[in-house]
Scaffold this motif. Structure first.
Motif, PDB file in Angstrom:
ATOM      1  N   LEU A 150       0.795  -1.293  -0.158  1.00 44.26           N
ATOM      2  CA  LEU A 150       0.038   0.125   0.088  1.00 44.26           C
ATOM      3  C   LEU A 150       0.933   1.323  -0.087  1.00 44.26           C
ATOM      4  O   LEU A 150       0.684   2.080  -0.638  1.00 44.26           O
ATOM      5  CB  LEU A 150      -0.970  -0.074   1.208  1.00 44.26           C
ATOM      6  N   ILE A 151       1.904   1.077   0.652  1.00 39.96           N
ATOM      7  CA  ILE A 151       2.909   2.325   0.876  1.00 39.96           C
ATOM      8  C   ILE A 151       3.554   2.555  -0.308  1.00 39.96           C
ATOM      9  O   ILE A 151       3.367   3.698  -0.993  1.00 39.96           O
ATOM     10  CB  ILE A 151       3.979   2.332   1.979  1.00 39.96           C
ATOM     11  N   GLN A 153       2.188   1.572  -3.387  1.00 41.27           N
ATOM     12  CA  GLN A 153       1.363   2.207  -4.590  1.00 41.27           C
ATOM     13  C   GLN A 153       0.982   3.690  -4.363  1.00 41.27           C
ATOM     14  O   GLN A 153       0.798   4.391  -5.109  1.00 41.27           O
ATOM     15  CB  GLN A 153      -0.237   1.430  -4.257  1.00 41.27           C
ATOM     16  N   SER A 154       0.999   4.056  -3.062  1.00 43.01           N
ATOM     17  CA  SER A 154       0.619   5.438  -2.639  1.00 43.01           C
ATOM     18  C   SER A 154       1.846   6.360  -3.270  1.00 43.01           C
ATOM     19  O   SER A 154       1.733   7.344  -3.626  1.00 43.01           O
ATOM     20  CB  SER A 154       0.480   5.873  -1.071  1.00 43.01           C
ATOM     21  N   ASP A 155       2.982   5.920  -2.853  1.00 41.71           N
ATOM     22  CA  ASP A 155       3.948   6.671  -3.309  1.00 41.71           C
ATOM     23  C   ASP A 155       4.216   6.870  -4.999  1.00 41.71           C
ATOM     24  O   ASP A 155       4.340   7.983  -5.438  1.00 41.71           O
ATOM     25  CB  ASP A 155       5.493   5.832  -2.831  1.00 41.71           C
ATOM     26  N   ARG A 157       1.647   6.715  -7.038  1.00 38.88           N
ATOM     27  CA  ARG A 157       0.541   7.525  -7.181  1.00 38.88           C
ATOM     28  C   ARG A 157       0.971   9.264  -7.083  1.00 38.88           C
ATOM     29  O   ARG A 157       0.768   9.897  -7.829  1.00 38.88           O
ATOM     30  CB  ARG A 157      -0.741   7.312  -6.217  1.00 38.88           C
ATOM     31  N   GLU A 158       1.736   9.356  -5.721  1.00 35.12           N
ATOM     32  CA  GLU A 158       1.973  10.640  -5.580  1.00 35.12           C
ATOM     33  C   GLU A 158       3.060  11.263  -6.632  1.00 35.12           C
ATOM     34  O   GLU A 158       3.229  12.340  -6.990  1.00 35.12           O
ATOM     35  CB  GLU A 158       2.633  10.829  -4.074  1.00 35.12           C
TER      36      GLU A 158
END
Length: 191
Positions: A150-151, A153-155, A157-158
């Motif tokens: 999840l981290i 994926q978030s990175d 995306r950002e």
């Protein structure tokens, strides 16, 4: 510098000096009282007497006495300075989870005081509590993996969102350059 007992209020009555060295009295005297007596001896410059009080406790596995012996031998406070002996006592206390002993042992190993320098082992002792805290049971391995995913994926995306505008502007600038047009924003200045 000796932990836990220098700042303790003397609420326990001290045993007479003469009877302190009797093994039967030592066996009956509470550890805290013996520790306080040893500190008093050390404060009076009687390091050998302090060591004589701490040693039976330390040999019996009492981590506070082990740590204090490590300090005394490390600094030569009333005894002959002996870094190897200090390492021995710090290691015994550290292996029982004494945080201050772990720190001191790690620093000594890191810098090669009384033992061959070993940065990897030194840092391991210095950070031992932190690493133990971070080590969760195997039952949480899947959760750690999911959290890492999840981290990531978030990175991603950002990163995409942050660079999307920059990349689009670069593409437009490149197209304008290829078409022989002036860079964006210079058209108004020319008018």
């Amino acid at each position: 510098m000796l932990k836990r007992y220098f700042s303790t209020h003397l609420t326990v009555a001290l045993v007479c000096l003469g009877s302190l060295f009797s093994p039967s009295v030592l066996a009956e005297t509470p550890k805290a009282e013996i520790m306080l007596n040893a500190v008093q001896h050390l404060r009076m410059g009687q390091g050998e007497q302090a060591v004589a009080l701490w040693k039976p406790l330390a040999e019996g596995g009492f981590a506070d006495a082990q740590f204090n012996l490590g300090i005394v031998y490390l600094h030569g406070d009333g005894v002959v300075k002996n870094a190897e002996e200090a390492i021995k006592w710090f290691r015994l206390a550290a292996e029982q989870g004494d945080r201050q002993a772990q720190q001191q042992l790690g620093v000594m190993i890191l810098h090669g005081v009384g033992i061959a320098a070993n940065p990897e082992e030194g840092y391991r002792w210095i950070n031992k509590k932190h690493h133990e805290h971070m080590q969760h049971g195997e039952h949480l391995a899947g959760e750690r993996q999911r959290a890492a995913q999840l981290i990531w994926q978030s990175d991603m995306r950002e990163s995409y969102n942050r660079n999307r505008g920059v990349q689009a502007a670069q593409v437009v600038a490149d197209l304008r350059r290829r078409a022989g047009m002036p860079p964006a924003g210079t058209e108004l200045a020319a008018r």
